[in-house]
Motif scaffolding. Structure first.
Motif, mmCIF file in Angstrom:
data_model
loop_
_atom_site.group_PDB
_atom_site.id
_atom_site.type_symbol
_atom_site.label_atom_id
_atom_site.label_comp_id
_atom_site.label_asym_id
_atom_site.label_seq_id
_atom_site.Cartn_x
_atom_site.Cartn_y
_atom_site.Cartn_z
ATOM 1 N N HIS A 1 0.850 -1.198 0.000
ATOM 2 C CA HIS A 1 0.000 0.000 0.000
ATOM 3 C C HIS A 1 0.876 1.234 0.000
ATOM 4 O O HIS A 1 1.919 1.255 0.651
ATOM 5 C CB HIS A 1 -0.868 0.058 1.266
ATOM 6 N N TYR A 2 0.426 2.248 -0.706
ATOM 7 C CA TYR A 2 1.053 3.567 -0.557
ATOM 8 C C TYR A 2 0.119 4.433 0.264
ATOM 9 O O TYR A 2 -1.074 4.531 -0.035
ATOM 10 C CB TYR A 2 1.273 4.223 -1.921
ATOM 11 N N PHE A 3 0.671 5.033 1.298
ATOM 12 C CA PHE A 3 -0.168 5.867 2.161
ATOM 13 C C PHE A 3 0.125 7.336 1.929
ATOM 14 O O PHE A 3 1.262 7.722 1.689
ATOM 15 C CB PHE A 3 0.093 5.541 3.635
ATOM 16 N N SER A 4 -0.920 8.142 1.986
ATOM 17 C CA SER A 4 -0.718 9.586 2.024
ATOM 18 C C SER A 4 -1.760 10.144 2.969
ATOM 19 O O SER A 4 -2.624 9.411 3.436
ATOM 20 C CB SER A 4 -0.874 10.187 0.627
ATOM 21 N N LYS A 5 -1.690 11.432 3.235
ATOM 22 C CA LYS A 5 -2.642 12.036 4.175
ATOM 23 C C LYS A 5 -4.075 11.868 3.701
ATOM 24 O O LYS A 5 -4.987 11.724 4.486
ATOM 25 C CB LYS A 5 -2.332 13.524 4.317
ATOM 26 N N LYS A 6 -4.239 11.906 2.354
ATOM 27 C CA LYS A 6 -5.589 11.900 1.805
ATOM 28 C C LYS A 6 -6.197 10.509 1.730
ATOM 29 O O LYS A 6 -7.394 10.376 1.544
ATOM 30 C CB LYS A 6 -5.590 12.532 0.421
ATOM 31 N N GLY A 7 -5.365 9.492 1.830
ATOM 32 C CA GLY A 7 -5.902 8.150 1.714
ATOM 33 C C GLY A 7 -4.806 7.177 1.364
ATOM 34 O O GLY A 7 -3.633 7.450 1.600
ATOM 35 N N TYR A 8 -5.183 6.046 0.809
ATOM 36 C CA TYR A 8 -4.149 5.090 0.454
ATOM 37 C C TYR A 8 -4.463 4.436 -0.881
ATOM 38 O O TYR A 8 -5.599 4.428 -1.332
ATOM 39 C CB TYR A 8 -3.992 4.034 1.547
ATOM 40 N N THR A 9 -3.417 3.930 -1.498
ATOM 41 C CA THR A 9 -3.557 3.237 -2.772
ATOM 42 C C THR A 9 -3.017 1.840 -2.574
ATOM 43 O O THR A 9 -1.947 1.675 -1.996
ATOM 44 C CB THR A 9 -2.696 3.930 -3.839
ATOM 45 N N LYS A 10 -3.751 0.873 -3.069
ATOM 46 C CA LYS A 10 -3.233 -0.488 -3.018
ATOM 47 C C LYS A 10 -2.478 -0.731 -4.318
ATOM 48 O O LYS A 10 -3.085 -0.808 -5.387
ATOM 49 C CB LYS A 10 -4.379 -1.489 -2.849
ATOM 50 N N ALA A 11 -1.166 -0.785 -4.218
ATOM 51 C CA ALA A 11 -0.355 -0.904 -5.426
ATOM 52 C C ALA A 11 -0.216 -2.359 -5.851
ATOM 53 O O ALA A 11 -0.191 -2.658 -7.040
ATOM 54 C CB ALA A 11 1.021 -0.282 -5.199
ATOM 55 N N LEU A 12 -0.123 -3.253 -4.876
ATOM 56 C CA LEU A 12 0.008 -4.683 -5.188
ATOM 57 C C LEU A 12 -0.978 -5.453 -4.340
ATOM 58 O O LEU A 12 -1.163 -5.162 -3.160
ATOM 59 C CB LEU A 12 1.420 -5.176 -4.866
ATOM 60 N N ASP A 13 -1.630 -6.442 -4.948
ATOM 61 C CA ASP A 13 -2.591 -7.236 -4.201
ATOM 62 C C ASP A 13 -2.276 -8.711 -4.379
ATOM 63 O O ASP A 13 -2.473 -9.260 -5.458
ATOM 64 C CB ASP A 13 -4.013 -6.916 -4.692
ATOM 65 N N ASP A 14 -1.771 -9.322 -3.340
ATOM 66 C CA ASP A 14 -1.556 -10.760 -3.301
ATOM 67 C C ASP A 14 -0.788 -11.265 -4.525
ATOM 68 O O ASP A 14 -1.263 -12.113 -5.275
ATOM 69 C CB ASP A 14 -2.917 -11.468 -3.184
ATOM 70 N N VAL A 15 0.393 -10.729 -4.719
ATOM 71 C CA VAL A 15 1.219 -11.136 -5.853
ATOM 72 C C VAL A 15 2.105 -12.310 -5.436
ATOM 73 O O VAL A 15 2.815 -12.224 -4.446
ATOM 74 C CB VAL A 15 2.091 -9.972 -6.351
ATOM 75 N N SER A 16 2.004 -13.406 -6.185
ATOM 76 C CA SER A 16 2.858 -14.564 -5.909
ATOM 77 C C SER A 16 3.459 -15.062 -7.214
ATOM 78 O O SER A 16 2.753 -15.200 -8.210
ATOM 79 C CB SER A 16 2.052 -15.706 -5.292
ATOM 80 N N PHE A 17 4.745 -15.295 -7.209
ATOM 81 C CA PHE A 17 5.366 -16.012 -8.315
ATOM 82 C C PHE A 17 6.737 -16.478 -7.859
ATOM 83 O O PHE A 17 7.241 -16.037 -6.824
ATOM 84 C CB PHE A 17 5.465 -15.163 -9.587
ATOM 85 N N SER A 18 7.311 -17.425 -8.618
ATOM 86 C CA SER A 18 8.652 -17.843 -8.260
ATOM 87 C C SER A 18 9.501 -17.969 -9.516
ATOM 88 O O SER A 18 8.991 -18.163 -10.620
ATOM 89 C CB SER A 18 8.626 -19.155 -7.477
ATOM 90 N N ILE A 19 10.793 -17.803 -9.321
ATOM 91 C CA ILE A 19 11.731 -17.774 -10.437
ATOM 92 C C ILE A 19 12.836 -18.778 -10.157
ATOM 93 O O ILE A 19 13.326 -18.860 -9.027
ATOM 94 C CB ILE A 19 12.352 -16.369 -10.578
#
Lengths: 268, 271
Positions: free
Chosen positions: B12-30
């Motif tokens: 999540h990115y937080f700011s005074k005005k609210g928050y943005t969910k930048a990534l949601d449950d990302v899974s992978f393997s290399i």
């Protein structure tokens, strides 16, 4: 054929540049000579009161005689010493405080209102307090010169630290750099131009601080001569001190400008 | 066995005005030595993933594991290349390249020698004492590559490193990077919005969805393409087929309704 033409055009371009420079310099000289001449003439013809406004010839005589008897050199030396000391302490102190502010975001936030107040306050108003606290010697005058430029240096340099592109820090962090390493490798050198530009401002400011300080307490120095000349109604002395201040402030400014050129060449 | 693994990573990115969910449950393997590409529209959190792996940011939930251990505990160097070269303009090329060893206090004659060898390898002999301002964009990005490689990173993160270059330089650099990474068997994650680049360089492509960032689909790059250099991949018959598939996938994604990005903080106050 075309090659000659190219050269000719380039020559013409260089000639116009030279011509422009000549015109500017002649006007500059004309203004200086005109001002001095007008001053001398108005004084001789009593358009202005020669007792108050003196005249270039008299000012010149005062400077020559006081230099030859040695007293002027002493005053000049003292003022120059105080100014340079104030300038150096103020500038270096400001950079150190800015570094401390950068090193802790919380400290910077806490200090913010105090810096704003200190910056807004006319520092020369602190004069009497400095004299009471530090005595009537060089120390309080140098402190005056330093205090007048330390806060503005702090603010300018600190904001320069914060404006450095965060991606430089990102590169360093990905190499595992500590915060201090980031400061040394990226933040400080990147803020160099801003720090150099504060040097120029500080030259002027430290002169203000030192002269005001000398007005208040000194028994030596150009500021003292101005006040002394005023008290004994010797305005030739006042004006010759002013001329010396103008000349040496300009020299110092030019030296700092040279230093700036050198630093930029060796830091970028 | 997976070399690098992301397990249920959210950010999540937080700011005074609210928050943005930048990534949601990302899974992978290399796997080790694998080259993967993250492809997606801007704002889908591609760069966020790289920043998290690089340790510049910390995810708000989930784990990033390197060889089954949290990546923060790992001593392994991670190389991070950004969109612009970010060479330090006040340092010479050699000092820029030696920044990593200097930071880790391993600067010595060995690293100097290696630096010069690597500069030769990327086709930049004799620029060591120059300043970055005297080099072209492509040359500077090659220096940035050397600066990254000199630390012998086990994982290389490339954040659109070719996007600021002109087309010809970009193609040449793609070939150079692909060949170098293959030689040194580096595990690499490339972030890009260029479909062609993703196909040309990588073994596997993750298509990402925005708002919030998730992995929408995975494409395996055919083995015939993997063994070619990027320049020739673009001429391979199978290239166009994969390109069209990915294009279609991104196109359908784009037509989905876009939800509000910033969640207003007033919601929180009501609760």
């Amino acid at each position: 054929m075309t090659k000659n033409n190219d050269k000719q055009l380039f020559q013409e371009y260089k000639d116009t540049l030279k011509m422009e420079k000549k015109v500017v310099i002649s006007w500059q000289l004309a203004i200086l000579v005109g001002f001095i001449a007008l001053w001398e003439i108005s004084s001789r013809l009593y358009w202005i009161d020669p007792l108050i406004f003196s005249s270039p010839v008299q000012v010149f005589e005062v400077i020559i005689s006081s230099i030859s008897e040695g007293s002027m050199l002493l005053h000049l030396q003292i003022t120059l010493f105080e100014t340079i000391a104030g300038f150096l302490i103020g500038t270096i102190g400001g950079i150190i405080i800015a570094t401390l502010l950068w090193s802790s975001k919380r400290f910077a936030k806490i200090m913010d209102p105090y810096l704003v107040i200190l910056n807004a306050m006319p520092k020369v108003a602190l004069g009497p307090i400095l004299i009471v606290a530090l005595g009537t010697g060089y120390i309080s005058i140098i402190t005056m010169g330093a205090i007048i430029c330390v806060i503005i240096t702090t603010l300018v340099v600190y904001s320069a630290f914060n404006e450095v592109d965060p991606n430089y820090e990102k590169v360093l962090i990905s190499f595992g750099a500590t915060r201090w390493q980031s400061f040394k490798e990226a933040i400080f050198p990147a803020a160099m131009p801003a720090m150099i530009s504060t040097l120029k401002v500080n030259v002027g400011l430290s002169w203000v601080g030192v002269i005001v300080g000398e007005f208040l307490v000194a028994k030596n120095g150009l500021g003292y001569l101005i006040i002394y000349g005023f008290q004994v109604f010797d305005f030739s002395l006042v004006l010759s001190s002013l001329v010396l201040i103008a000349v040496f402030a300009a020299i110092m400014y030019k030296l700092v400008e040279r230093l700036e050129g050198w630093l930029i060449k060796h830091s970028t | 066995m997976s070399f690098l693994q992301l397990a249920h990573v959210s950010h999540h990115y937080f700011s005074k005005k609210g928050y943005t969910k930048a990534l949601d449950d990302v899974s992978f393997s290399i796997r080790e030595g694998e080259f993967i590409a993250l492809l997606g529209p801007s704002g889908c959190g591609k760069s966020t993933i790289l920043s998290i792996i690089a340790g510049i940011m910390e995810q708000t939930s989930g784990n990033v594991l390197l060889q089954d251990k949290p990546i923060r505990d790992s001593e392994m160097a991670i190389g991070y290349m950004l969109q612009q070269d970010y060479l330090f303009p006040w340092k010479t090329i050699i000092d820029n390249v030696l920044l990593g060893p200097k930071i880790s206090k391993t600067l010595g004659n060995d690293s100097r020698k290696l630096a010069n060898e690597l500069l030769n390898e990327v086709g930049l002999p004799g620029v060591a004492e120059n300043y970055p301002s005297s080099l072209s964009g492509g040359m500077r990005q090659r220096v940035a590559l050397v600066r990254t490689l000199i630390n012998d990173p086990k994982i290389l993160l490339l954040d659109e490193p070719f996007s600021a270059l002109d087309y010809q330089t970009k193609l040449k650099l793609e070939d150079l990077v692909a060949q170098l990474l293959k030689t040194y068997n580096k595990t690499t994650i490339l972030v890009t919005h260029d479909i062609g680049e993703a196909i040309a360089m990588s073994d596997k492509i993750f298509i990402m969805d925005a708002n919030p960032g998730t992995i929408a689909k995975t494409f395996e790059v055919p083995i015939e393409l993997r063994n070619e250099t990027p320049f020739f991949v673009r001429r391979h018959p199978k290239y166009q087929i994969l390109f069209d598939k990915i294009w279609k996938e991104l196109d359908t994604e784009e037509n989905e309704p876009v939800t509000a990005k910033v969640v207003a903080s007033s919601d929180d106050q009501e609760q």
